[in-house]
Design a protein around this motif. Structure first.
Motif, mmCIF file in Angstrom:
data_model
loop_
_atom_site.group_PDB
_atom_site.id
_atom_site.type_symbol
_atom_site.label_atom_id
_atom_site.label_comp_id
_atom_site.label_asym_id
_atom_site.label_seq_id
_atom_site.Cartn_x
_atom_site.Cartn_y
_atom_site.Cartn_z
ATOM 1 N N ASP A 156 64.059 23.680 126.494
ATOM 2 C CA ASP A 156 63.418 24.146 127.722
ATOM 3 C C ASP A 156 64.338 25.015 128.573
ATOM 4 O OD1 ASP A 156 65.174 22.139 128.485
ATOM 5 O OD2 ASP A 156 63.833 21.312 130.015
ATOM 6 N N ARG A 157 65.480 25.433 128.032
ATOM 7 C CA ARG A 157 66.378 26.301 128.803
ATOM 8 C C ARG A 157 65.671 27.606 129.146
ATOM 9 N NH1 ARG A 157 72.776 27.234 127.983
ATOM 10 N NH2 ARG A 157 72.611 25.067 128.672
ATOM 11 N N ARG A 158 65.849 28.057 130.406
ATOM 12 C CA ARG A 158 65.168 29.267 130.869
ATOM 13 C C ARG A 158 66.076 30.046 131.805
ATOM 14 N NH1 ARG A 158 61.730 31.214 135.025
ATOM 15 N NH2 ARG A 158 62.210 29.387 136.299
ATOM 16 N N GLU A 184 67.549 24.094 133.033
ATOM 17 C CA GLU A 184 67.321 23.275 131.846
ATOM 18 C C GLU A 184 67.112 21.826 132.268
ATOM 19 O OE1 GLU A 184 69.832 23.834 128.260
ATOM 20 O OE2 GLU A 184 70.278 21.700 128.488
ATOM 21 N N GLN A 194 60.463 35.115 131.985
ATOM 22 C CA GLN A 194 59.490 34.585 131.029
ATOM 23 C C GLN A 194 59.938 34.811 129.589
ATOM 24 O OE1 GLN A 194 55.432 35.702 131.860
ATOM 25 N NE2 GLN A 194 55.519 34.896 133.935
ATOM 26 N N GLY A 195 61.253 34.902 129.414
ATOM 27 C CA GLY A 195 61.789 34.943 128.063
ATOM 28 C C GLY A 195 62.187 36.301 127.548
ATOM 29 N N GLY A 228 68.403 30.983 126.644
ATOM 30 C CA GLY A 228 67.055 30.460 126.476
ATOM 31 C C GLY A 228 65.987 31.529 126.452
ATOM 32 N N LYS A 247 63.592 34.560 124.602
ATOM 33 C CA LYS A 247 62.847 34.634 123.341
ATOM 34 C C LYS A 247 62.846 36.026 122.729
ATOM 35 C CE LYS A 247 61.703 30.392 124.270
ATOM 36 N NZ LYS A 247 62.498 29.295 123.649
#
Length: 389
Positions: A52-54, A142, A198-199, A231, A233
């Motif tokens: 859940d790391r962001r 996180e 948002q990644g 984190g 994407k």
């Protein structure tokens, strides 16, 4: 403004033996500093990040803004006084909207406090220069907590030889706020990264896939490490510019998110001759036009035109006149005021349109800009709820 300090662009040429602005004595003084350790050579490895790391967007809530007090006359020479005035001006402006913590060498703490005023908290902590964006760890969230990711600052590829205090900022600062510290498996700076929260991550290849930071590492390896450390994407790579400034062209002076799916892109003043920087922006535009974000959505690209170089109040061949190096704080956006009223007003209008509900505050930073940076370079946001007063 004195012509005798090493800006972040001219420093590179000076260290290469062609320092047009640096005096011979200054260049010699810097060249005698011992080289710093390599990428994370003595640092402990990062703990494995949770799923859940962001990496939060800058427009999300801040607990505080960190800044640093420029310490070294060998860097700024006769302009040390003026760059300190710029930093104090930025700190006071941001402090009208959120808590500002300014790091200053213990013997310079009192002077920094007097310059910044009582609304800014000045804490004793050894630093070398003002570039808090690059030296303070990058904050991620996180499992309901904030984590500081230390990217092993090495003086922008050891171009600035004296950086041992700045390299230790993460180790010194985070315990004061009980923030856990992870050590990234690569070398980079905070100005290298731009996220939508948002990644999606924007990065210039020139500032990270570079043997002066990460020797022998491929872009694919570095991308995997960035995804793990931050984190994120999806990484969108922009070419950047190698070897023309000390940062190797950080993304935060080129293109910035204003919302998921929307970016502001630096644009040269109409009629200005093409150079490596305008060509870098053109290349970024071509990549961003074809790119999708982490959600699979196309990006909307908005031009953020530069001022007329004949109308700005700042001077110097290395003056950075991009409006893209703005800083988003709680309830406000801080942008440079360059003195070209038409361009300043246009940039303010664009930022106001894309950050509705926030004040857009112009701040004069001519000495910082002549040194190769901007407001974003000199600030670093810590995500979270503002402290109770």
């Amino acid at each position: 403004m004195s012509p005798h300090f090493l800006s972040r662009r001219t420093a590179l040429r000076a260290f290469a033996g062609a320092g047009a602005l640096a005096s011979g004595a200054l260049a010699a003084c810097r060249s005698q500093d011992p080289p710093q350790s390599g990428p994370a050579a003595s640092a402990r490895p990062a703990s494995r990040p949770g799923a859940d790391r962001r990496f939060p967007a800058e427009w999300e809530s801040h607990a505080r803004t960190f800044m640093s007090w420029p310490a070294l006359r060998r860097v700024w020479s006769l302009d040390l006084r003026y760059v300190r005035e710029d930093i104090a001006r930025v700190a006071r402006a941001v402090a009208e909207y959120e808590h500002v913590v300014l790091l200053a060498r213990p013997d310079q703490q009192d002077a920094a406090q007097r310059a910044c005023g009582s609304q800014v908290e000045v804490i004793p902590l050894p630093v070398d220069d003002l570039w808090a964006r690059d030296t303070v760890p990058v904050f991620v969230e996180e499992s309901g907590r904030t984590v500081g990711v230390d990217f092993n600052f090495n003086g922008w590829g050891n171009k600035q030889k004296k950086h041992d205090s700045d390299a230790a900022v993460g180790r010194s600062l985070l315990p004061k706020y009980k923030i856990p510290r992870d050590t990234a498996p690569l070398v980079a700076e905070g100005g290298s990264f731009e996220t939508d929260g948002q990644g999606t991550l924007l990065v210039t290849e020139s500032s990270v896939v570079n043997d002066n930071r990460n020797p022998g590492k491929s872009r694919e390896t570095i991308e995997a490490e960035l995804k793990q450390a931050l984190g994120v994407k999806k990484v969108i790579w922009l070419a950047g510019v190698r070897g023309q400034d000390i940062t190797d062209a950080h993304v935060d002076s080129l293109v910035r998110f204003t919302a998921p799916g929307v970016v502001l892109l630096d644009k040269a003043f109409p009629g200005a001759p093409a150079d490596v920087w305008s060509r870098s922006a053109d290349q970024a535009r071509s990549v961003l036009t074809e790119a999708t974000d982490a959600r699979g959505k196309r990006l909307e690209i908005i031009d953020l035109p530069q001022p007329d170089p004949d109308r700005i109040t700042g001077t110097g061949d290395d003056f950075v006149s991009t409006y893209a190096n703005f800083y988003v704080a709680n309830d406000a956006v801080f942008m440079p005021r360059f003195g070209d009223k038409r361009a300043d007003d246009r940039a303010r209008g664009i930022l106001k349109e894309h950050f509705p509900g926030r004040d857009v505050v112009p701040v004069g930073i001519d000495t910082i800009a002549a040194g190769g940076g901007g407001i974003h370079c000199s600030t670093h946001d810590q995500p979270g709820e503002p402290p109770a007063h």
